[in-house]
Design a protein around this motif. Structure first.
Motif, PDB file in Angstrom:
ATOM      1  N   ARG A 186       2.162 -97.873  41.951  1.00 36.06           N
ATOM      2  CA  ARG A 186       2.890 -98.934  41.258  1.00 36.06           C
ATOM      3  C   ARG A 186       4.024 -99.455  42.143  1.00 36.06           C
ATOM      4  N   ASP A 251       4.580 -94.944  32.470  1.00 40.15           N
ATOM      5  CA  ASP A 251       3.229 -95.080  33.012  1.00 40.15           C
ATOM      6  C   ASP A 251       3.051 -96.425  33.699  1.00 40.15           C
ATOM      7  N   GLU A 252       3.716 -97.439  33.167  1.00 41.63           N
ATOM      8  CA  GLU A 252       3.648 -98.781  33.746  1.00 41.63           C
ATOM      9  C   GLU A 252       5.066 -99.321  33.938  1.00 41.63           C
TER      10      GLU A 252
END
Length: 293
Positions: A186, A251-252
């Motif tokens: 990410r 998570d994001e």
């Protein structure tokens, strides 16, 4: 490159402890981020041009590794990443924080200083990330955090070199995100407003030498205003560091994070201005296709 399945890496995975790799950790915001990560129970590779100063700033900790790193040197970046792998076996969060500030009107900033700004605050993060990506790809996980600035969203006078580097690093980081997402990596861009860091101190800010009379009065006023602001900025870097720890657990994580109420205002003003500019000549803009298209 050392693989991520070493005993140290396996232990970190078991305990949930993450390994943070932070550039520019010898002072300012980098020090606060390193301290916050250690306080949260993580391991930290804190880097700077002088590792001893990094250790003095962050404090002794068994989970701390201080490493020499000049972000403008790709060989330094590769060596620092290898040192992190040798000690901890993995890297979970890379924080591109190292930076400086060449301030002045474009005509008065020397080409050498303009290039030096780009080398540190644009190519610096690229050098370190390029060295780290093989590790993150092998792990199929990781977060690349790039500390940008509201100057990477909205330019302004006296900011030509700094904004150029920050606009550039934002375009790079935003484009990198979809390239590495398939590998579980990410990317998060952080745009701080004014924080009470050391960015406006003589150690971090270099002002262009006044050489053009037309700019003289505005230069004197701007330099005086910025020097008077040093130490009075409203943002608390320790709170920003804690916020980054929270965001890194998501998570994001967001692609962009507005750091500070003033940064939120810059986001909103920029969005409104872009919409107004799109609307201003919408008909002309929308009728530029080939006639046979």
């Amino acid at each position: 490159m050392t693989e991520q399945n070493t005993p140290a890496a396996q232990a970190n995975n078991t305990t949930g402890k993450k390994v943070w790799f932070i550039t520019g950790a010898g002072r300012g915001m980098g020090t606060d981020i390193a301290k916050a990560a250690l306080a949260a129970g993580h391991a930290v590779v804190a880097t700077g041009r002088n590792p001893q100063k990094v250790t003095e700033a962050v404090g002794d900790n068994e989970d701390l590794l201080a490493v020499k790193l000049d972000v403008t040197d790709p060989a330094d970046a590769a060596a620092a990443i290898q040192a992190a792998m040798d000690r901890f076996g993995r890297i979970d969060v890379l924080v591109n924080n190292a930076g400086n500030f060449y301030a002045g009107f474009f005509e008065e900033i020397t080409p050498e200083d303009f290039r030096a700004q780009i080398e540190t605050t644009m190519f610096g993060p690229m050098n370190v990330t390029r060295a780290a990506l093989p590790v993150l790809r092998a792990q199929r996980s990781g977060l690349v955090v790039t500390i940008s600035s509201t100057a990477g969203l909205a330019g302004g006078e006296f900011l030509s070199a700094y904004s150029a580097s920050k606009f550039g690093v934002e375009g790079w980081a935003e484009s990198l995100a979809p390239e590495v997402a398939p590998f579980g990596i990410r990317s998060m861009i952080v745009e701080p407003g004014f924080f009470r860091t050391e960015l406006l101190t003589p150690e971090s800010t270099s002002y262009a030498e006044p050489t053009i009379w037309d700019y003289a009065e505005r230069t004197a006023q701007t330099v005086a205003a910025w020097k008077s602001m040093n130490g009075l900025q409203s943002g608390d870097p320790a709170k920003l560091a804690d916020a980054l720890i929270q965001l890194a657990e998501l998570d994001e994580p967001p692609l962009r994070f507005a750091a500070g109420a003033d940064a939120v205002g810059t986001f909103e003003t920029r969005a409104k201005a872009l919409q107004e500019q799109a609307d201003a000549h919408r008909e002309l803009s929308s009728n530029l296709a080939l006639s046979d298209a």
